[in-house]
Design an enzyme around this catalytic site. Sequence first.
Site, PDB file in Angstrom:
ATOM      1  N   GLY A   1       0.838  -1.195   0.000  1.00  0.00           N
ATOM      2  CA  GLY A   1       0.000   0.000   0.000  1.00  0.00           C
ATOM      3  C   GLY A   1       0.877   1.250   0.000  1.00  0.00           C
ATOM      4  O   GLY A   1       1.507   1.533  -1.002  1.00  0.00           O
TER       5      GLY A   1
ATOM      6  N   SER B   1       6.722  -4.338  -2.412  1.00  0.00           N
ATOM      7  CA  SER B   1       6.119  -3.082  -2.816  1.00  0.00           C
ATOM      8  C   SER B   1       6.271  -2.076  -1.662  1.00  0.00           C
ATOM      9  O   SER B   1       7.381  -1.917  -1.150  1.00  0.00           O
ATOM     10  CB  SER B   1       4.667  -3.354  -3.190  1.00  0.00           C
ATOM     11  OG  SER B   1       4.136  -2.320  -3.937  1.00  0.00           O
ATOM     12  N   TRP B   2       5.204  -1.441  -1.189  1.00  0.00           N
ATOM     13  CA  TRP B   2       5.342  -0.580  -0.002  1.00  0.00           C
ATOM     14  C   TRP B   2       5.926  -1.391   1.171  1.00  0.00           C
ATOM     15  O   TRP B   2       6.640  -0.842   2.016  1.00  0.00           O
ATOM     16  CB  TRP B   2       4.009   0.046   0.404  1.00  0.00           C
ATOM     17  CG  TRP B   2       4.025   0.497   1.834  1.00  0.00           C
ATOM     18  CD1 TRP B   2       3.463  -0.138   2.899  1.00  0.00           C
ATOM     19  CD2 TRP B   2       4.702   1.661   2.360  1.00  0.00           C
ATOM     20  NE1 TRP B   2       3.736   0.560   4.067  1.00  0.00           N
ATOM     21  CE2 TRP B   2       4.492   1.665   3.764  1.00  0.00           C
ATOM     22  CE3 TRP B   2       5.466   2.684   1.771  1.00  0.00           C
ATOM     23  CZ2 TRP B   2       5.018   2.658   4.589  1.00  0.00           C
ATOM     24  CZ3 TRP B   2       5.983   3.684   2.602  1.00  0.00           C
ATOM     25  CH2 TRP B   2       5.754   3.664   3.990  1.00  0.00           C
TER      26      TRP B   2
ATOM     27  N   HIS C   1       4.018  -7.107 -11.149  1.00  0.00           N
ATOM     28  CA  HIS C   1       4.233  -6.617  -9.791  1.00  0.00           C
ATOM     29  C   HIS C   1       3.786  -7.567  -8.678  1.00  0.00           C
ATOM     30  O   HIS C   1       4.454  -7.678  -7.652  1.00  0.00           O
ATOM     31  CB  HIS C   1       3.480  -5.287  -9.646  1.00  0.00           C
ATOM     32  CG  HIS C   1       3.585  -4.660  -8.291  1.00  0.00           C
ATOM     33  ND1 HIS C   1       4.788  -4.222  -7.783  1.00  0.00           N
ATOM     34  CD2 HIS C   1       2.658  -4.405  -7.336  1.00  0.00           C
ATOM     35  CE1 HIS C   1       4.569  -3.712  -6.575  1.00  0.00           C
ATOM     36  NE2 HIS C   1       3.302  -3.812  -6.280  1.00  0.00           N
TER      37      HIS C   1
HETATM   38  N1  STX Z   1       1.715   0.903  -3.936  1.00  0.00           N
HETATM   39  C1  STX Z   1       2.211  -0.377  -4.234  1.00  0.00           C
HETATM   40  C2  STX Z   1       1.901  -1.369  -3.139  1.00  0.00           C
HETATM   41  O1  STX Z   1       2.544  -1.377  -2.133  1.00  0.00           O
HETATM   42  C3  STX Z   1       2.261   1.987  -4.705  1.00  0.00           C
HETATM   43  C4  STX Z   1       0.801  -2.256  -3.330  1.00  0.00           C
HETATM   44  N2  STX Z   1       0.137  -2.455  -4.421  1.00  0.00           N
HETATM   45  N3  STX Z   1      -0.821  -3.370  -4.150  1.00  0.00           N
HETATM   46  C5  STX Z   1      -0.720  -3.718  -2.888  1.00  0.00           C
HETATM   47  O2  STX Z   1       0.285  -3.047  -2.373  1.00  0.00           O
HETATM   48  C6  STX Z   1      -1.593  -4.707  -2.139  1.00  0.00           C
HETATM   49  C7  STX Z   1      -1.594  -6.023  -2.854  1.00  0.00           C
HETATM   50  C8  STX Z   1      -1.103  -4.925  -0.738  1.00  0.00           C
HETATM   51  C9  STX Z   1      -2.983  -4.198  -2.052  1.00  0.00           C
END
Ligand code: STX
Length: 323
Positions: free
Chosen positions: A51, A118-119, A302
């Site tokens: 997130g 990711s985050w 991703h």
């Molecule tokens: N945000 C990327 C990220 O951390 C820029 C992210 N994208 N999707 C998710 O996290 C979840 C699968 C946790 C919803």
Amino acid sequence: MKPRTKPKLHELFRETKPFHEGMLRVSKLHTIHFQEFGNPKGKPICFLHGGPGGGIDPVYHRYFDPKVWRIVLHSQRGCGKSKPFSELRENTTWNLVADIEKLREELGIERWVVFGGSWGSTLSLAYAQTHPERVKALVLRGIFLLRRSELEWFYQEGASHLFPDAWESYLAPIPPRERKDMMKAYYKRLTSPNKKVRTQAARAWSIWEGSTSKLFVDQELVKKFGGGKFADAFARIEAHYFVNKGFLKTDDQLLRDAQKLRKIPAVIVQGRYDVVCPMRSAWDLHRAWPEAKLIVVNDSGHSMSEPGIRSALIEETARFAKL
Ligand code: STX
């Protein structure tokens, strides 16, 4: 970078029930929800979700062998079952880093492996750079360093060239005169007292991310991201962190402070066609920190659920069980 000649496929571990679950009060305002799965006497591993604002999902514990690991998951401030829901006050990177320490102490864990994508990779880096002595190893996926260039790529211009169709729906809630700064325009609506405006913005923001997270668009994922409750916290918390530059001192703080991690065993798993967090960041991190093993998954985007990413994460995490 090690070329992966013959990547093996690995399935998720079976679903199990948490052996411990609770709410931890981390401030006057915030209480976070946590769960522990697997072996109570196993090797501790801390899972950091994405997130920010994504919350934990029932599939996350299945990346770890329940016989080997003591798997600790929590929903960061304002999301999942943490309370208050979608709260932006007292919600910064450094609050979240402090919460991880509170949770570690609460559970009587000395040191742990930290796993985040990711985050979750951003937060893992911030945590490990603040408390390196607590981190046995790092498993990082889909590297996100929260630099201006990364945010602009995804929310302003770049990813728009690969997904012009999904981009139209992301642009829709914002009038043309405000499109020069999409994050700011969205933040305004996501914090609007008008519920309809807020909901419409949250859905469109989240669906944009759901539509671009996999190599092949996954309608189930798009549906989940567009769900009212999930979308509200996800969009609001993300936009709040991004308009505030991740609460970092400089644009390249997480990259420069990578030198603090050089003694920590680490692996970076990166999808070659990651559109949300393009490989540039994984490459820059690997250059700044050559000891971290970089695995590029050639047929993935991703999401951690892509078969190649899932397999690499399962295989690489298992190697750290001896630590
Ligand atoms: N945000 C990327 C990220 O951390 C820029 C992210 N994208 N999707 C998710 O996290 C979840 C699968 C946790 C919803």
